[in-house]
Design a protein around this motif. Structure first.
Motif, PDB file in Angstrom:
ATOM      1  N   SER A  57       0.820  -1.214   0.000  1.00  0.00           N
ATOM      2  CA  SER A  57       0.000   0.000   0.000  1.00  0.00           C
ATOM      3  C   SER A  57       0.850   1.259   0.000  1.00  0.00           C
ATOM      4  CB  SER A  57      -0.954  -0.004   1.186  1.00  0.00           C
ATOM      5  OG  SER A  57      -0.231  -0.112   2.385  1.00  0.00           O
ATOM      6  N   PHE A  80      -8.163  -5.246  -1.060  1.00  0.00           N
ATOM      7  CA  PHE A  80      -7.368  -4.345  -0.229  1.00  0.00           C
ATOM      8  C   PHE A  80      -7.323  -4.889   1.190  1.00  0.00           C
ATOM      9  CE2 PHE A  80      -6.850  -0.482   2.368  1.00  0.00           C
ATOM     10  CZ  PHE A  80      -5.674   0.014   1.813  1.00  0.00           C
ATOM     11  N   SER A  87      -7.009   3.980   5.016  1.00  0.00           N
ATOM     12  CA  SER A  87      -7.581   3.012   4.070  1.00  0.00           C
ATOM     13  C   SER A  87      -8.710   3.642   3.273  1.00  0.00           C
ATOM     14  CB  SER A  87      -8.118   1.788   4.808  1.00  0.00           C
ATOM     15  OG  SER A  87      -7.080   1.102   5.464  1.00  0.00           O
ATOM     16  N   ASP A 107      -6.241  -4.203   4.797  1.00  0.00           N
ATOM     17  CA  ASP A 107      -5.899  -2.985   5.536  1.00  0.00           C
ATOM     18  C   ASP A 107      -5.274  -3.241   6.895  1.00  0.00           C
ATOM     19  OD1 ASP A 107      -8.053  -3.696   7.131  1.00  0.00           O
ATOM     20  OD2 ASP A 107      -8.932  -1.696   7.128  1.00  0.00           O
TER      21      ASP A 107
END
Length: 135
Positions: free
Chosen positions: A41, A59, A69, A61
């Motif tokens: 990320s 995704f 996020s 997080d």
């Protein structure tokens, strides 16, 4: 990755900082026949999305504050290439308030860790089919 002639595999983009989780998910989804790219990320992920135009974004997080996020996912939604790309948020957070905040039109599905890999495969299949089917 080898690809059969004339057969297009779904392109998935897996984003996250927890390397073990990323490796596990990437390996599993590739074994299910998907083409999977991964990015940390903190890398130039938005630029990568412009290059590969994923069919689905996963995704993870973990270790990333929720506000960061959501900010990142809102940026994804503002990009023409990914504005309608389905997003699955994978998190170890299991609180109703955070879940509701996450579902603020930035994600299409929310999976709480731990989860079964088969459940992830089904969620990916559902999101890909929903996108491929005209509504």
């Amino acid at each position: 990755m080898k690809e059969k002639k004339g057969v297009r595999r779904d392109r998935l983009l897996l984003i996250g900082d927890e390397l073990y989780t990323i490796f596990l998910i990437l390996t599993y989804l590739e074994s299910c026949g998907h083409e999977v790219a991964s990015a940390r990320s903190s890398d130039n992920t938005l630029e990568l999305m412009q290059m590969i135009t994923p069919d689905l974004i996963l995704f993870c997080d973990d270790g990333i504050p929720l506000t960061d996020s959501l900010t990142f996912l809102k940026q994804v939604r503002r990009m023409p290439q990914t504005s309608s790309t389905p997003v699955i948020l994978i998190s170890s957070r299991d609180q109703t308030l955070e879940q509701a905040k996450s579902l603020d039109k930035t994600i299409d599905a929310y999976m709480v860790k731990p989860f079964e890999l088969e459940d992830l495969r089904e969620q990916v299949r559902t999101m890909i089919q929903r996108t491929a089917s005209p509504v």
